[in-house]
Design a protein around this motif. Structure first.
Motif, mmCIF file in Angstrom:
data_model
loop_
_atom_site.group_PDB
_atom_site.id
_atom_site.type_symbol
_atom_site.label_atom_id
_atom_site.label_comp_id
_atom_site.label_asym_id
_atom_site.label_seq_id
_atom_site.Cartn_x
_atom_site.Cartn_y
_atom_site.Cartn_z
ATOM 1 N N TRP A 1 0.844 -1.193 0.000
ATOM 2 C CA TRP A 1 0.000 0.000 0.000
ATOM 3 C C TRP A 1 0.887 1.253 0.000
ATOM 4 O O TRP A 1 0.710 2.145 -0.812
ATOM 5 C CB TRP A 1 -0.910 -0.027 1.222
ATOM 6 N N TRP A 2 1.822 1.318 0.935
ATOM 7 C CA TRP A 2 2.661 2.500 1.062
ATOM 8 C C TRP A 2 3.507 2.705 -0.191
ATOM 9 O O TRP A 2 3.577 3.807 -0.731
ATOM 10 C CB TRP A 2 3.575 2.378 2.286
ATOM 11 N N TYR A 3 4.156 1.665 -0.642
ATOM 12 C CA TYR A 3 5.029 1.768 -1.810
ATOM 13 C C TYR A 3 4.231 2.163 -3.049
ATOM 14 O O TYR A 3 4.661 3.003 -3.836
ATOM 15 C CB TYR A 3 5.748 0.437 -2.045
ATOM 16 N N GLY A 4 3.069 1.546 -3.217
ATOM 17 C CA GLY A 4 2.237 1.845 -4.385
ATOM 18 C C GLY A 4 1.791 3.291 -4.431
ATOM 19 O O GLY A 4 1.847 3.942 -5.480
ATOM 20 N N PHE A 5 1.338 3.822 -3.316
ATOM 21 C CA PHE A 5 0.878 5.206 -3.314
ATOM 22 C C PHE A 5 2.030 6.202 -3.234
ATOM 23 O O PHE A 5 1.968 7.272 -3.837
ATOM 24 C CB PHE A 5 -0.121 5.444 -2.187
ATOM 25 N N ALA A 6 3.076 5.887 -2.504
ATOM 26 C CA ALA A 6 4.181 6.826 -2.371
ATOM 27 C C ALA A 6 4.941 6.990 -3.684
ATOM 28 O O ALA A 6 5.325 8.101 -4.049
ATOM 29 C CB ALA A 6 5.135 6.377 -1.272
ATOM 30 N N TYR A 7 5.169 5.897 -4.391
ATOM 31 C CA TYR A 7 5.922 5.988 -5.634
ATOM 32 C C TYR A 7 5.028 5.960 -6.864
ATOM 33 O O TYR A 7 5.418 6.435 -7.925
ATOM 34 C CB TYR A 7 6.959 4.862 -5.719
ATOM 35 N N GLY A 8 3.839 5.425 -6.752
ATOM 36 C CA GLY A 8 2.935 5.364 -7.895
ATOM 37 C C GLY A 8 2.253 6.682 -8.191
ATOM 38 O O GLY A 8 2.014 7.024 -9.347
ATOM 39 N N LEU A 9 1.935 7.443 -7.161
ATOM 40 C CA LEU A 9 1.232 8.710 -7.361
ATOM 41 C C LEU A 9 2.124 9.929 -7.193
ATOM 42 O O LEU A 9 1.681 11.049 -7.405
ATOM 43 C CB LEU A 9 0.061 8.823 -6.367
ATOM 44 N N ALA A 10 3.368 9.742 -6.793
ATOM 45 C CA ALA A 10 4.261 10.885 -6.585
ATOM 46 C C ALA A 10 4.581 11.539 -7.926
ATOM 47 O O ALA A 10 4.700 10.868 -8.944
ATOM 48 C CB ALA A 10 5.542 10.428 -5.905
ATOM 49 N N PRO A 11 4.719 12.863 -7.933
ATOM 50 C CA PRO A 11 5.062 13.543 -9.188
ATOM 51 C C PRO A 11 6.468 13.162 -9.653
ATOM 52 O O PRO A 11 7.348 12.909 -8.848
ATOM 53 C CB PRO A 11 4.974 15.027 -8.825
ATOM 54 N N GLU A 12 6.640 13.137 -10.967
ATOM 55 C CA GLU A 12 7.919 12.679 -11.510
ATOM 56 C C GLU A 12 8.942 13.793 -11.686
ATOM 57 O O GLU A 12 10.122 13.551 -11.668
ATOM 58 C CB GLU A 12 7.675 11.968 -12.836
ATOM 59 N N GLY A 13 8.505 15.000 -11.872
ATOM 60 C CA GLY A 13 9.467 16.090 -12.071
ATOM 61 C C GLY A 13 8.940 17.383 -11.483
ATOM 62 O O GLY A 13 7.754 17.551 -11.276
ATOM 63 N N ILE A 14 9.857 18.307 -11.259
ATOM 64 C CA ILE A 14 9.425 19.573 -10.660
ATOM 65 C C ILE A 14 8.873 20.539 -11.696
ATOM 66 O O ILE A 14 8.287 21.545 -11.339
ATOM 67 C CB ILE A 14 10.584 20.226 -9.885
ATOM 68 N N GLU A 15 9.053 20.238 -12.995
ATOM 69 C CA GLU A 15 8.557 21.139 -14.029
ATOM 70 C C GLU A 15 7.061 20.961 -14.275
ATOM 71 O O GLU A 15 6.479 21.673 -15.060
ATOM 72 C CB GLU A 15 9.335 20.957 -15.336
ATOM 73 N N GLN A 16 6.444 20.015 -13.584
ATOM 74 C CA GLN A 16 5.001 19.817 -13.711
ATOM 75 C C GLN A 16 4.264 20.923 -12.986
ATOM 76 O O GLN A 16 4.824 21.662 -12.196
ATOM 77 C CB GLN A 16 4.578 18.471 -13.117
ATOM 78 N N THR A 17 2.989 20.991 -13.263
ATOM 79 C CA THR A 17 2.158 21.946 -12.534
ATOM 80 C C THR A 17 2.059 21.490 -11.081
ATOM 81 O O THR A 17 2.221 20.301 -10.787
ATOM 82 C CB THR A 17 0.744 22.006 -13.149
ATOM 83 N N PRO A 18 1.807 22.397 -10.173
ATOM 84 C CA PRO A 18 1.701 21.995 -8.763
ATOM 85 C C PRO A 18 0.594 20.957 -8.573
ATOM 86 O O PRO A 18 -0.439 21.020 -9.242
ATOM 87 C CB PRO A 18 1.354 23.293 -8.034
ATOM 88 N N PRO A 19 0.816 19.999 -7.684
ATOM 89 C CA PRO A 19 -0.199 18.948 -7.504
ATOM 90 C C PRO A 19 -1.457 19.505 -6.828
ATOM 91 O O PRO A 19 -1.421 20.491 -6.108
ATOM 92 C CB PRO A 19 0.502 17.937 -6.595
ATOM 93 N N THR A 20 -2.557 18.828 -7.081
ATOM 94 C CA THR A 20 -3.795 19.177 -6.404
ATOM 95 C C THR A 20 -3.671 18.764 -4.946
ATOM 96 O O THR A 20 -3.214 17.666 -4.642
ATOM 97 C CB THR A 20 -4.984 18.421 -7.050
ATOM 98 N N LEU A 21 -4.071 19.634 -4.048
ATOM 99 C CA LEU A 21 -3.931 19.368 -2.624
ATOM 100 C C LEU A 21 -5.278 18.993 -2.018
ATOM 101 O O LEU A 21 -6.308 19.562 -2.369
ATOM 102 C CB LEU A 21 -3.363 20.590 -1.898
ATOM 103 N N TYR A 22 -5.249 18.017 -1.137
ATOM 104 C CA TYR A 22 -6.415 17.603 -0.371
ATOM 105 C C TYR A 22 -6.064 17.797 1.092
ATOM 106 O O TYR A 22 -5.116 17.194 1.584
ATOM 107 C CB TYR A 22 -6.748 16.130 -0.644
#
Length: 93
Positions: free
Chosen positions: A28-49
């Protein structure tokens, strides 16, 4: 729990459930921590909850709460209270 072998069977069953829950938490932790984490800083800011990115909220806030609840349910329904002392078997002499 009368015999030693039945206690061992119960202890092995409890150990298997505990290992399975620990591995599920890691997945669970690995999947969400690395699966949903942004890949680069040049992306738009992530949506915050609630002020947190979704990957962090699921991996580090909801995950521990969920698996703590699952652990409590596992202890309540799957684990059995048994004495640890060895009972001498009565012999008919």
């Amino acid at each position: 729990m009368k015999t030693l072998s039945s206690r061992y069977r119960q202890a092995h069953k409890e150990a298997k459930w505990a290992i399975a829950l620990a591995l599920a938490y890691f997945a669970w932790w690995y999947g969400f921590a690395y699966g949903l984490a942004p890949e680069g800083i040049e992306q738009t800011p992530p949506t915050l909850y609630f002020g947190l990115p979704l990957w962090f909220l699921l991996a580090c806030v909801i995950g521990p709460l969920l698996f703590t609840l699952l652990c409590a349910l596992m202890v309540k329904y799957l684990y059995k209270d048994m004495p640890l002392d060895i009972e001498e078997e009565a012999s008919d002499e």
